[in-house]
Design a protein around this motif. Structure first.
Motif, PDB file in Angstrom:
ATOM      1  N   THR A   1       0.826  -1.214   0.000  1.00 27.22           N
ATOM      2  CA  THR A   1       0.000   0.000   0.000  1.00 27.22           C
ATOM      3  C   THR A   1       0.861   1.265   0.000  1.00 27.22           C
ATOM      4  O   THR A   1       0.351   2.356  -0.252  1.00 27.22           O
ATOM      5  N   ALA A   2       2.149   1.126   0.286  1.00 25.43           N
ATOM      6  CA  ALA A   2       3.031   2.304   0.241  1.00 25.43           C
ATOM      7  C   ALA A   2       3.402   2.654  -1.197  1.00 25.43           C
ATOM      8  O   ALA A   2       3.742   3.798  -1.503  1.00 25.43           O
ATOM      9  N   VAL A   3       3.317   1.654  -2.071  1.00 23.56           N
ATOM     10  CA  VAL A   3       3.848   1.820  -3.426  1.00 23.56           C
ATOM     11  C   VAL A   3       3.144   2.903  -4.255  1.00 23.56           C
ATOM     12  O   VAL A   3       3.828   3.718  -4.897  1.00 23.56           O
ATOM     13  N   PRO A   4       1.802   2.995  -4.259  1.00 24.22           N
ATOM     14  CA  PRO A   4       1.181   4.073  -5.039  1.00 24.22           C
ATOM     15  C   PRO A   4       1.658   5.463  -4.603  1.00 24.22           C
ATOM     16  O   PRO A   4       1.864   6.343  -5.449  1.00 24.22           O
ATOM     17  N   PHE A   5       1.863   5.659  -3.289  1.00 22.68           N
ATOM     18  CA  PHE A   5       2.357   6.955  -2.811  1.00 22.68           C
ATOM     19  C   PHE A   5       3.756   7.231  -3.362  1.00 22.68           C
ATOM     20  O   PHE A   5       4.080   8.356  -3.734  1.00 22.68           O
ATOM     21  N   ILE A   6       4.583   6.182  -3.371  1.00 22.88           N
ATOM     22  CA  ILE A   6       5.964   6.342  -3.841  1.00 22.88           C
ATOM     23  C   ILE A   6       5.985   6.749  -5.317  1.00 22.88           C
ATOM     24  O   ILE A   6       6.734   7.636  -5.724  1.00 22.88           O
ATOM     25  N   ILE A   7       5.127   6.122  -6.109  1.00 21.90           N
ATOM     26  CA  ILE A   7       5.099   6.436  -7.539  1.00 21.90           C
ATOM     27  C   ILE A   7       4.503   7.833  -7.769  1.00 21.90           C
ATOM     28  O   ILE A   7       5.027   8.619  -8.552  1.00 21.90           O
ATOM     29  N   SER A   8       3.423   8.157  -7.054  1.00 24.44           N
ATOM     30  CA  SER A   8       2.784   9.461  -7.254  1.00 24.44           C
ATOM     31  C   SER A   8       3.696  10.608  -6.863  1.00 24.44           C
ATOM     32  O   SER A   8       3.793  11.606  -7.556  1.00 24.44           O
ATOM     33  N   ARG A   9       4.334  10.467  -5.699  1.00 19.74           N
ATOM     34  CA  ARG A   9       5.043  11.633  -5.156  1.00 19.74           C
ATOM     35  C   ARG A   9       6.556  11.472  -5.131  1.00 19.74           C
ATOM     36  O   ARG A   9       7.258  12.404  -4.714  1.00 19.74           O
ATOM     37  N   GLY A  10       7.037  10.345  -5.574  1.00 19.39           N
ATOM     38  CA  GLY A  10       8.483  10.177  -5.714  1.00 19.39           C
ATOM     39  C   GLY A  10       9.138   9.453  -4.552  1.00 19.39           C
ATOM     40  O   GLY A  10       8.731   9.617  -3.400  1.00 19.39           O
ATOM     41  N   GLY A  11      10.147   8.657  -4.887  1.00 19.93           N
ATOM     42  CA  GLY A  11      10.867   7.888  -3.883  1.00 19.93           C
ATOM     43  C   GLY A  11      11.577   8.787  -2.885  1.00 19.93           C
ATOM     44  O   GLY A  11      11.622   8.507  -1.684  1.00 19.93           O
ATOM     45  N   ALA A  12      12.109   9.912  -3.383  1.00 26.70           N
ATOM     46  CA  ALA A  12      12.864  10.811  -2.499  1.00 26.70           C
ATOM     47  C   ALA A  12      11.932  11.429  -1.451  1.00 26.70           C
ATOM     48  O   ALA A  12      12.295  11.540  -0.276  1.00 26.70           O
ATOM     49  N   TRP A  13      10.748  11.799  -1.881  1.00 25.68           N
ATOM     50  CA  TRP A  13       9.763  12.344  -0.941  1.00 25.68           C
ATOM     51  C   TRP A  13       9.415  11.311   0.125  1.00 25.68           C
ATOM     52  O   TRP A  13       9.395  11.611   1.322  1.00 25.68           O
ATOM     53  N   PHE A  14       9.174  10.065  -0.309  1.00 23.78           N
ATOM     54  CA  PHE A  14       8.805   9.007   0.638  1.00 23.78           C
ATOM     55  C   PHE A  14       9.944   8.781   1.632  1.00 23.78           C
ATOM     56  O   PHE A  14       9.720   8.680   2.841  1.00 23.78           O
ATOM     57  N   ALA A  15      11.165   8.743   1.107  1.00 21.96           N
ATOM     58  CA  ALA A  15      12.323   8.532   1.984  1.00 21.96           C
ATOM     59  C   ALA A  15      12.413   9.648   3.020  1.00 21.96           C
ATOM     60  O   ALA A  15      12.759   9.409   4.174  1.00 21.96           O
ATOM     61  N   SER A  16      12.066  10.876   2.583  1.00 24.40           N
ATOM     62  CA  SER A  16      12.205  12.024   3.496  1.00 24.40           C
ATOM     63  C   SER A  16      11.184  12.000   4.634  1.00 24.40           C
ATOM     64  O   SER A  16      11.338  12.701   5.626  1.00 24.40           O
ATOM     65  N   LEU A  17      10.132  11.205   4.482  1.00 24.31           N
ATOM     66  CA  LEU A  17       9.166  11.073   5.582  1.00 24.31           C
ATOM     67  C   LEU A  17       9.815  10.374   6.770  1.00 24.31           C
ATOM     68  O   LEU A  17       9.437  10.586   7.918  1.00 24.31           O
ATOM     69  N   GLY A  18      10.752   9.508   6.496  1.00 15.65           N
ATOM     70  CA  GLY A  18      11.453   8.795   7.562  1.00 15.65           C
ATOM     71  C   GLY A  18      12.405   9.749   8.273  1.00 15.65           C
ATOM     72  O   GLY A  18      13.065  10.559   7.644  1.00 15.65           O
ATOM     73  N   ARG A  19      12.421   9.659   9.601  1.00  9.90           N
ATOM     74  CA  ARG A  19      13.283  10.551  10.373  1.00  9.90           C
ATOM     75  C   ARG A  19      14.575   9.854  10.774  1.00  9.90           C
ATOM     76  O   ARG A  19      15.263  10.266  11.696  1.00  9.90           O
ATOM     77  N   ILE A  20      14.847   8.754  10.129  1.00 11.58           N
ATOM     78  CA  ILE A  20      16.003   7.962  10.511  1.00 11.58           C
ATOM     79  C   ILE A  20      16.572   7.365   9.233  1.00 11.58           C
ATOM     80  O   ILE A  20      15.845   7.126   8.276  1.00 11.58           O
ATOM     81  N   GLU A  21      17.859   7.168   9.224  1.00  5.87           N
ATOM     82  CA  GLU A  21      18.499   6.656   8.025  1.00  5.87           C
ATOM     83  C   GLU A  21      17.987   5.261   7.650  1.00  5.87           C
ATOM     84  O   GLU A  21      17.691   4.453   8.514  1.00  5.87           O
ATOM     85  N   LYS A  22      17.918   4.978   6.377  1.00  2.60           N
ATOM     86  CA  LYS A  22      17.581   3.654   5.852  1.00  2.60           C
ATOM     87  C   LYS A  22      16.153   3.205   6.149  1.00  2.60           C
ATOM     88  O   LYS A  22      15.848   2.024   6.113  1.00  2.60           O
TER      89      LYS A  22
END
Lengths: 424, 158
Positions: A214-235
């Motif tokens: 279910t995370a995948v549509p968000f990643i495609i719509s708004r970009g992998g970099a945006w999704f990664a930036s939601l995380g407050r911790i590396e990796k």
């Protein structure tokens, strides 16, 4: 907690329809975008997103998808693991009943990326209502041309089939799940070969958890970099759905940015603190197979790596909170009884060892324990750990070792006193 | 061969067959359908499923007996499966299952003499946020306490 959430605002009746998904969640716009990007670029985008598997192992999803041998002449298969059965975990149930179309679109994108036409959603047998909701959503999607021969009118064919389990914890293990899908007993397979080489029906197969897909549509719509930036911790990208249960005032599923809170903050800020304002005794941080934490170990960031560093795991992100009203020996005896019951029986250390541990724990709880039982327990756990085909053995052994180590005084009090100090 | 499985059930399963590369994959769906129809899985229906799919009857039994949701013995009209796993235990499931035993006059694992109800101790149902929880047939009943249970028993005429 005014930070953006992806899921939780949609967890209400009425969100499950196609109309809602299209109007409120830009539904089925990510798939055509993914199709235009091409398979390799989709996998790259998911790699960039730092999405890690939400089922328990935390494996990077993009890397997993990359393991599919594209050159293989065999058909590829995508399986969604909706067998949610790690005690304490109930987040996928929310996704299944409230956002089924988000899952379907995530599966479409995943299927496209790995080149699969056949997809299955393996739903645990108990989720009867959720399976019905999925069937209904699939029906809507087929009728709207979002599944079948030409997905969204594009040159891509895809079928999704709901396959119900029938009550077996072990089927959450991906190779046991594949056997169950094939109509066999849910016994884990010897690995290698890994599913990416030879999975469902001998075909290259990817198995992903519900929340992962279910995370995948968000990643495609708004970009992998945006999704990664939601995380407050590396990796660790995106948000995490956390199932909080046990002795908290407000149990339930919460959503946080990956790595943005400590366990203490989750318990006291997000979930209202301990039931009856009692002292905290212990926290099981990642479903019942995660080694236990004591009350003074909870100032740890709740994410994969920080928990691994202190010898436990985030698992399926199920936080079980235990107040001082409960007996730790009784608790681990109950947990061990579960694993003994669910052991599939293939590997002797797990089949026999879990039962032995259950017996020893039962006798300690009932006041018939012996001083040497604590050593015996650790010995048996040690004989199980790492000596079985799948992780169920470890899931049973780890908690026993951690309870004996961290709450030794509680065990000793049972043995010395000849009864459970908590028993009335 | 007498037909224990309704034709409509067979038709539905046959329609599903094209979704799987191997027919054996129909086994779990077939067992679910048969149990839904008859409440449990008799030896006769297991044999019929085996023949219809093309599996050895022993294979069908081997699989059916692996999964806890398949009943190989008759059960009561109502089947109550109360979770006593960690999160439900922390919220009083032990007390509630004892309450059920007393109220229904049967122990866990038993069916009442009038065949109305079976009580089972269940493993985690995935309803830990609304613990304690139980399944009544296909339906979840959550946030249980004695009052909720009593209301349920009255509703079921128990």
């Amino acid at each position: 907690m005014s930070e953006e959430t992806l899921y939780i605002q949609h967890f209400h009746a009425g969100a499950a329809s196609l109309a809602y998904y299209q109007e409120k969640m830009q539904g089925y716009q990510a798939f055509p975008k993914a199709f235009a990007m091409g398979q390799a670029k989709v996998i790259d985008e998911v790699k960039v997103s730092a999405l890690r598997g939400r089922g328990g192992a935390g494996f990077p999803t993009g890397m997993k998808w990359g393991f599919i041998p594209q050159a293989s002449p065999k058909p590829k298969v995508l399986v969604c693991n909706a067998d949610e059965s790690e005690p304490g975990t109930f987040k996928d149930r929310e996704l299944l009943r409230y956002t089924p179309h988000l899952l379907i679109e995530g599966m479409l994108i995943g299927a496209y990326a790995i080149g699969a036409r056949s997809c299955y959603i393996y739903v645990r047998g108990e989720y009867v209502a959720e399976a019905r909701i999925l069937e209904q959503a699939l029906k809507e999607a087929y009728a709207a041309g979002l599944l079948g021969e030409k997905v969204c009118g594009l040159d891509f064919a895809c079928d999704i089939t709901v396959h119900r389990g029938a009550g077996a914890y072990i089927c959450g293990e991906e190779t046991a799940l594949l056997n169950s899908l094939e109509g066999k007993r849910g016994e884990p397979r010897v690995k290698p070969p890994f599913p990416a080489q030879s999975g469902a029906f001998g075909c290259p197969t990817i198995v992903n958890n519900v929340e992962t897909l279910t995370a995948v549509p968000f990643i495609i719509s708004r970009g992998g970099a945006w999704f990664a930036s939601l995380g407050r911790i590396e990796k660790s990208g995106g948000t995490r759905l956390i199932s909080v249960s046990g002795d908290v005032k407000k149990p339930g599923v919460i959503e946080i940015h990956a790595g943005s809170m400590t366990i203490r903050q989750i318990i006291f800020d997000a979930c209202g603190g301990i039931l009856g304002d009692r002292p905290l005794k212990a926290v099981i941080p990642g479903g019942s197979s995660a080694p236990v934490l004591t009350a003074d170990e909870i100032d740890v960031i709740y994410d994969i790596e920080p928990l691994a560093k202190i010898g436990t795991m985030m698992g399926s992100a199920a936080l079980i909170v235990v107040s001082d009203a409960h007996c730790m020996v009784k608790l681990i005896a109950r947990i061990t009884k579960f694993y003994a019951h669910e052991s599939c029986g293939q590997c002797t250390p797990c089949r026999e060892g879990c039962r032995w541990m259950e017996d020893v724990l039962e006798r300690i709880e009932h006041g018939h324990g012996r001083v040497q039982d604590l050593g015996l327990l650790t010995d048996i756990a040690d004989q199980i750990q790492g000596k079985t085909l799948c992780a169920l053995g470890d899931a049973a052994a780890g908690p026993v070792m951690s309870f004996v180590k961290k709450f030794r005084a509680d065990f000793e009090a049972h043995i010395r006193g000849g009864k459970c100090p908590n028993a009335s | 061969m007498s037909k224990l499985l309704d034709q409509s059930v067979r038709d539905e399963l046959e329609a599903l067959a094209s979704r799987y590369p191997k027919r054996a994959a129909l086994l779990l769906p077939a067992l679910h359908a048969a149990q839904k129809q008859s409440g449990w899985l008799s030896p006769e229906v297991l044999d019929e499923i085996a023949e219809w799919i093309g599996l050895h009857p022993a294979v069908v039994r081997q699989v059916a007996s692996f999964y806890t949701m398949y009943y190989l013995k008759p059960v009561g009209t109502h089947v109550l499966r109360l979770c006593t796993n960690v999160s439900c235990s922390l919220r009083g499931a032990d007390r509630l299952i004892a309450f059920c035993e007393k109220r229904l006059g049967i122990r866990r694992g038993e069916t009442s003499l009038d065949g109305k109800v079976t009580l089972m101790e269940e493993e985690c149902l995935g309803a830990c946020g609304t613990a304690p929880a139980l399944m009544l047939g296909d339906r979840y009943v959550e946030s249980l306490d004695e009052a909720v249970l009593e209301k349920l028993f009255v509703e079921l005429g128990l």
